[in-house]
Enzyme design. Sequence first.
Site, PDB file in Angstrom:
ATOM      1  N   MET A   1       5.666  -2.575  -0.928  1.00  0.00           N
ATOM      2  CA  MET A   1       5.600  -2.039  -2.286  1.00  0.00           C
ATOM      3  C   MET A   1       4.183  -1.572  -2.615  1.00  0.00           C
ATOM      4  O   MET A   1       3.210  -2.040  -2.004  1.00  0.00           O
ATOM      5  CB  MET A   1       6.025  -3.102  -3.299  1.00  0.00           C
ATOM      6  CG  MET A   1       7.504  -3.463  -3.225  1.00  0.00           C
ATOM      7  SD  MET A   1       8.552  -2.132  -3.815  1.00  0.00           S
ATOM      8  CE  MET A   1      10.156  -2.918  -3.692  1.00  0.00           C
ATOM      9  N   CYS A   2       4.096  -0.688  -3.570  1.00  0.00           N
ATOM     10  CA  CYS A   2       2.811  -0.180  -4.038  1.00  0.00           C
ATOM     11  C   CYS A   2       2.279  -1.079  -5.151  1.00  0.00           C
ATOM     12  O   CYS A   2       2.918  -2.046  -5.552  1.00  0.00           O
ATOM     13  CB  CYS A   2       2.980   1.246  -4.551  1.00  0.00           C
ATOM     14  SG  CYS A   2       3.782   2.350  -3.369  1.00  0.00           S
ATOM     15  N   GLU A   3       1.097  -0.755  -5.648  1.00  0.00           N
ATOM     16  CA  GLU A   3       0.558  -1.457  -6.814  1.00  0.00           C
ATOM     17  C   GLU A   3       0.039  -0.446  -7.828  1.00  0.00           C
ATOM     18  O   GLU A   3      -0.491   0.616  -7.464  1.00  0.00           O
ATOM     19  CB  GLU A   3      -0.558  -2.428  -6.417  1.00  0.00           C
ATOM     20  CG  GLU A   3      -0.036  -3.625  -5.634  1.00  0.00           C
ATOM     21  CD  GLU A   3      -0.954  -4.830  -5.690  1.00  0.00           C
ATOM     22  OE1 GLU A   3      -1.750  -4.929  -6.645  1.00  0.00           O
ATOM     23  OE2 GLU A   3      -0.866  -5.675  -4.782  1.00  0.00           O
ATOM     24  N   ILE A  78      -2.125   2.364  -5.624  1.00  0.00           N
ATOM     25  CA  ILE A  78      -2.336   2.249  -4.182  1.00  0.00           C
ATOM     26  C   ILE A  78      -0.962   2.163  -3.535  1.00  0.00           C
ATOM     27  O   ILE A  78      -0.048   1.523  -4.060  1.00  0.00           O
ATOM     28  CB  ILE A  78      -3.215   1.040  -3.791  1.00  0.00           C
ATOM     29  CG1 ILE A  78      -2.695  -0.268  -4.380  1.00  0.00           C
ATOM     30  CG2 ILE A  78      -4.662   1.289  -4.201  1.00  0.00           C
ATOM     31  CD1 ILE A  78      -3.453  -1.491  -3.913  1.00  0.00           C
TER      32      ILE A  78
END
Length: 260
Positions: A1-3, A78
Amino acid sequence: MCELLGMSANVPTDIVFSFTGLMQRGGRTGPHRDGWGIAFYEGRGVRLFQDPAASADSEVARLVQRYPIKSELVIGHIRQANVGRICLANTHPFVRELWGRNWCFAHNGQLADFQPPAGFYRPVGDTDSERAFCDLLNRLREAFPEPVDVWTLLPTLVGACNEYRGKGVFNCLLGNGDWLFSFCSTKLAQITRRAPFGPARLKDADLTVDFQAETTPNDVVTVLATEPLTANETWLAHRPGEWTLWRLGECVSRGEVAPV
Protein backbone atom coordinates in the site's frame (compact mmCIF):
# COMPACT_ATOMS: atom_id res chain seq x y z
CA MET A 1 0.00 0.00 0.00
CA CYS A 2 0.97 3.63 -0.47
CA GLU A 3 1.04 6.37 2.16
CA LEU A 4 -0.60 9.79 2.12
CA LEU A 5 0.41 13.16 3.51
CA GLY A 6 -1.77 16.25 3.66
CA MET A 7 -1.62 19.63 5.34
CA SER A 8 -4.13 22.44 5.88
CA ALA A 9 -2.98 25.61 7.64
CA ASN A 10 -4.28 29.11 8.33
CA VAL A 11 -0.95 30.71 7.41
CA PRO A 12 1.63 29.74 4.77
CA THR A 13 3.57 26.93 6.46
CA ASP A 14 6.41 24.69 5.38
CA ILE A 15 5.96 20.94 5.62
CA VAL A 16 9.66 20.01 5.61
CA PHE A 17 9.45 18.34 9.04
CA SER A 18 6.60 15.97 8.10
CA PHE A 19 7.96 15.41 4.60
CA THR A 20 11.35 14.45 6.04
CA GLY A 21 9.68 11.71 8.08
CA LEU A 22 7.54 10.47 5.20
CA MET A 23 10.39 10.25 2.70
CA GLN A 24 12.25 7.79 4.98
CA ARG A 25 9.36 5.35 4.51
CA GLY A 26 10.01 5.44 0.77
CA GLY A 27 12.70 2.75 0.77
CA ARG A 28 14.47 3.16 4.11
CA THR A 29 12.10 2.58 7.05
CA GLY A 30 9.24 1.43 4.80
CA PRO A 31 8.68 -0.43 1.51
CA HIS A 32 7.10 2.42 -0.50
CA ARG A 33 9.96 2.83 -2.96
CA ASP A 34 8.03 3.04 -6.26
CA GLY A 35 7.87 6.82 -6.55
CA TRP A 36 6.68 9.84 -4.65
CA GLY A 37 5.19 13.27 -5.22
CA ILE A 38 4.12 16.40 -3.39
CA ALA A 39 1.98 19.38 -4.43
CA PHE A 40 2.04 22.81 -2.81
CA TYR A 41 -0.79 25.23 -3.48
CA GLU A 42 0.02 28.89 -3.89
CA GLY A 43 -3.32 30.58 -4.49
CA ARG A 44 -4.73 28.79 -7.52
CA GLY A 45 -1.27 27.75 -8.65
CA VAL A 46 0.36 24.44 -7.78
CA ARG A 47 4.05 23.60 -7.38
CA LEU A 48 4.27 19.89 -8.19
CA PHE A 49 7.34 17.74 -7.53
CA GLN A 50 7.36 14.07 -8.59
CA ASP A 51 9.91 11.31 -9.01
CA PRO A 52 9.39 7.61 -9.83
CA ALA A 53 12.49 6.82 -7.74
CA ALA A 54 12.38 5.90 -4.05
CA SER A 55 11.97 9.05 -1.95
CA ALA A 56 14.69 7.96 0.51
CA ASP A 57 17.22 8.06 -2.35
CA SER A 58 15.72 10.83 -4.49
CA GLU A 59 17.74 13.95 -5.27
CA VAL A 60 14.46 15.71 -6.05
CA ALA A 61 13.18 14.85 -2.56
CA ARG A 62 16.37 16.26 -1.05
CA LEU A 63 15.82 19.44 -3.07
CA VAL A 64 12.33 19.77 -1.58
CA GLN A 65 13.79 19.28 1.91
CA ARG A 66 16.27 22.09 1.32
CA TYR A 67 13.64 24.36 -0.19
CA PRO A 68 11.09 25.14 2.56
CA ILE A 69 8.12 26.10 0.41
CA LYS A 70 5.35 27.71 2.45
CA SER A 71 1.77 26.80 1.62
CA GLU A 72 -1.65 26.65 3.23
CA LEU A 73 -2.55 23.37 1.49
CA VAL A 74 -0.28 20.45 0.64
CA ILE A 75 -0.89 16.93 -0.71
CA GLY A 76 1.88 14.32 -0.77
CA HIS A 77 2.21 10.60 -1.53
CA ILE A 78 4.74 7.76 -1.51
CA ARG A 79 3.97 4.76 -3.69
CA GLN A 80 4.18 1.01 -3.32
CA ALA A 81 2.99 -0.13 -6.75
CA ASN A 82 0.07 -2.54 -7.01
CA VAL A 83 -1.51 -1.50 -10.30
CA GLY A 84 0.46 0.17 -13.09
CA ARG A 85 4.10 0.45 -14.02
CA ILE A 86 6.69 2.34 -12.01
CA CYS A 87 6.98 5.51 -14.08
CA LEU A 88 6.38 9.25 -13.85
CA ALA A 89 2.92 9.04 -15.43
CA ASN A 90 1.77 6.77 -12.59
CA THR A 91 3.24 8.90 -9.80
CA HIS A 92 0.84 10.67 -7.44
CA PRO A 93 -0.48 13.23 -6.80
CA PHE A 94 -2.46 13.75 -9.99
CA VAL A 95 -3.61 17.22 -11.07
CA ARG A 96 -6.45 18.30 -13.38
CA GLU A 97 -8.27 21.58 -14.05
CA LEU A 98 -11.97 21.89 -13.19
CA TRP A 99 -13.96 25.16 -13.08
CA GLY A 100 -10.79 27.23 -13.43
CA ARG A 101 -9.02 25.58 -10.48
CA ASN A 102 -6.27 22.99 -10.15
CA TRP A 103 -7.64 19.89 -8.44
CA CYS A 104 -5.09 17.61 -6.82
CA PHE A 105 -5.65 13.97 -5.77
CA ALA A 106 -3.70 11.17 -4.08
CA HIS A 107 -4.91 7.66 -3.26
CA ASN A 108 -3.85 4.86 -0.95
CA GLY A 109 -5.35 1.47 -1.76
CA GLN A 110 -6.38 -0.75 -4.62
CA LEU A 111 -9.64 -1.06 -6.57
CA ALA A 112 -10.46 -4.46 -8.08
CA ASP A 113 -11.56 -4.63 -11.75
CA PHE A 114 -12.19 -0.90 -11.83
CA GLN A 115 -12.95 0.30 -15.36
CA PRO A 116 -15.19 3.40 -15.19
CA PRO A 117 -16.82 4.74 -18.35
CA ALA A 118 -14.82 7.17 -20.48
CA GLY A 119 -15.57 10.85 -20.06
CA PHE A 120 -14.05 14.28 -20.46
CA TYR A 121 -11.20 13.44 -18.09
CA ARG A 122 -9.00 10.51 -19.08
CA PRO A 123 -6.01 8.95 -17.34
CA VAL A 124 -2.51 9.54 -18.67
CA GLY A 125 -1.05 6.53 -16.86
CA ASP A 126 -2.46 3.09 -16.12
CA THR A 127 -3.28 3.12 -12.38
CA ASP A 128 -6.64 2.49 -10.76
CA SER A 129 -5.96 5.63 -8.70
CA GLU A 130 -5.85 7.96 -11.68
CA ARG A 131 -8.90 6.24 -13.18
CA ALA A 132 -10.79 6.96 -9.95
CA PHE A 133 -9.69 10.61 -9.96
CA CYS A 134 -10.80 11.09 -13.57
CA ASP A 135 -14.11 9.34 -12.90
CA LEU A 136 -14.70 11.50 -9.83
CA LEU A 137 -14.12 14.71 -11.78
CA ASN A 138 -16.30 13.44 -14.62
CA ARG A 139 -19.14 12.89 -12.14
CA LEU A 140 -18.75 16.37 -10.68
CA ARG A 141 -18.54 17.99 -14.12
CA GLU A 142 -21.65 16.14 -15.29
CA ALA A 143 -23.64 16.91 -12.13
CA PHE A 144 -22.55 20.56 -12.02
CA PRO A 145 -21.73 22.05 -15.45
CA GLU A 146 -20.99 25.37 -13.74
CA PRO A 147 -18.94 26.02 -10.58
CA VAL A 148 -20.70 25.38 -7.27
CA ASP A 149 -19.59 25.76 -3.67
CA VAL A 150 -18.18 22.82 -1.79
CA TRP A 151 -21.35 22.33 0.28
CA THR A 152 -23.34 21.68 -2.89
CA LEU A 153 -20.92 19.16 -4.33
CA LEU A 154 -20.08 17.42 -1.03
CA PRO A 155 -22.85 14.75 -1.21
CA THR A 156 -21.76 13.77 -4.73
CA LEU A 157 -18.12 13.67 -3.63
CA VAL A 158 -18.79 11.54 -0.54
CA GLY A 159 -21.12 9.22 -2.44
CA ALA A 160 -18.54 8.56 -5.15
CA CYS A 161 -15.79 7.86 -2.61
CA ASN A 162 -18.02 5.44 -0.75
CA GLU A 163 -18.83 3.68 -4.01
CA TYR A 164 -15.11 3.30 -4.79
CA ARG A 165 -14.64 1.96 -1.29
CA GLY A 166 -16.95 -0.90 -2.23
CA LYS A 167 -14.47 -1.98 -4.91
CA GLY A 168 -11.47 -2.30 -2.60
CA VAL A 169 -9.43 0.04 -0.42
CA PHE A 170 -9.95 3.76 -0.98
CA ASN A 171 -8.17 6.22 1.30
CA CYS A 172 -7.72 9.55 -0.46
CA LEU A 173 -6.89 13.23 -0.24
CA LEU A 174 -8.40 15.78 -2.62
CA GLY A 175 -7.87 19.54 -2.75
CA ASN A 176 -8.56 22.50 -5.01
CA GLY A 177 -6.56 25.24 -3.29
CA ASP A 178 -9.54 26.40 -1.22
CA TRP A 179 -10.21 23.25 0.82
CA LEU A 180 -8.77 19.81 1.58
CA PHE A 181 -11.01 16.73 1.61
CA SER A 182 -10.15 13.31 3.00
CA PHE A 183 -11.88 9.94 2.85
CA CYS A 184 -10.88 6.98 5.00
CA SER A 185 -11.56 3.44 3.88
CA THR A 186 -9.12 1.66 6.20
CA LYS A 187 -6.42 3.91 7.60
CA LEU A 188 -5.84 7.65 8.06
CA ALA A 189 -4.73 9.77 11.02
CA GLN A 190 -4.65 13.47 11.84
CA ILE A 191 -3.07 15.92 14.23
CA THR A 192 -3.97 19.59 14.65
CA ARG A 193 -1.25 21.76 16.18
CA ARG A 194 -2.19 25.06 17.80
CA ALA A 195 -1.01 27.15 20.78
CA PRO A 196 0.49 26.21 23.12
CA PHE A 197 2.94 24.56 20.73
CA GLY A 198 5.60 22.11 21.87
CA PRO A 199 8.33 19.85 20.52
CA ALA A 200 7.63 17.03 18.06
CA ARG A 201 9.93 14.08 17.34
CA LEU A 202 9.80 12.08 14.11
CA LYS A 203 9.36 8.31 14.20
CA ASP A 204 11.42 7.65 11.08
CA ALA A 205 14.30 10.11 11.41
CA ASP A 206 16.42 11.55 14.19
CA LEU A 207 14.80 14.96 14.09
CA THR A 208 12.94 17.04 16.67
CA VAL A 209 11.36 20.46 16.10
CA ASP A 210 10.13 22.90 18.73
CA PHE A 211 7.09 24.34 17.00
CA GLN A 212 6.79 27.11 19.60
CA ALA A 213 9.92 28.66 18.14
CA GLU A 214 8.60 28.33 14.58
CA THR A 215 5.04 29.62 14.99
CA THR A 216 2.86 32.44 16.31
CA PRO A 217 0.08 31.97 18.91
CA ASN A 218 -2.55 32.30 16.17
CA ASP A 219 -1.22 29.53 13.89
CA VAL A 220 -3.32 26.42 13.26
CA VAL A 221 -1.79 23.56 11.27
CA THR A 222 -3.42 20.19 10.62
CA VAL A 223 -1.44 17.26 9.20
CA LEU A 224 -3.08 14.12 7.79
CA ALA A 225 -1.07 10.93 7.23
CA THR A 226 -1.67 7.25 6.66
CA GLU A 227 0.40 6.45 9.75
CA PRO A 228 1.35 8.94 12.52
CA LEU A 229 4.66 10.61 11.72
CA THR A 230 5.72 11.59 15.24
CA ALA A 231 6.48 9.53 18.32
CA ASN A 232 5.62 11.97 21.12
CA GLU A 233 2.26 13.38 19.99
CA THR A 234 -1.29 12.05 20.06
CA TRP A 235 -2.77 11.47 16.62
CA LEU A 236 -6.48 10.90 16.02
CA ALA A 237 -7.26 7.83 13.91
CA HIS A 238 -10.12 8.14 11.43
CA ARG A 239 -12.76 5.44 11.29
CA PRO A 240 -13.62 3.45 8.14
CA GLY A 241 -16.12 5.50 6.16
CA GLU A 242 -15.15 8.78 7.83
CA TRP A 243 -14.65 11.86 5.68
CA THR A 244 -13.42 15.32 6.61
CA LEU A 245 -13.29 18.75 5.02
CA TRP A 246 -10.57 21.22 6.05
CA ARG A 247 -10.11 24.95 5.53
CA LEU A 248 -7.24 26.96 6.93
CA GLY A 249 -6.26 24.24 9.39
CA GLU A 250 -9.74 23.73 10.85
CA CYS A 251 -12.20 20.92 10.24
CA VAL A 252 -15.30 22.63 8.82
CA SER A 253 -17.28 19.45 8.20
CA ARG A 254 -17.02 15.79 9.09
CA GLY A 255 -19.18 12.74 8.59
CA GLU A 256 -19.28 8.97 8.35
CA VAL A 257 -20.96 6.73 5.78
CA ALA A 258 -21.80 3.03 5.85
CA PRO A 259 -20.51 0.78 3.05
CA VAL A 260 -22.76 0.50 0.02
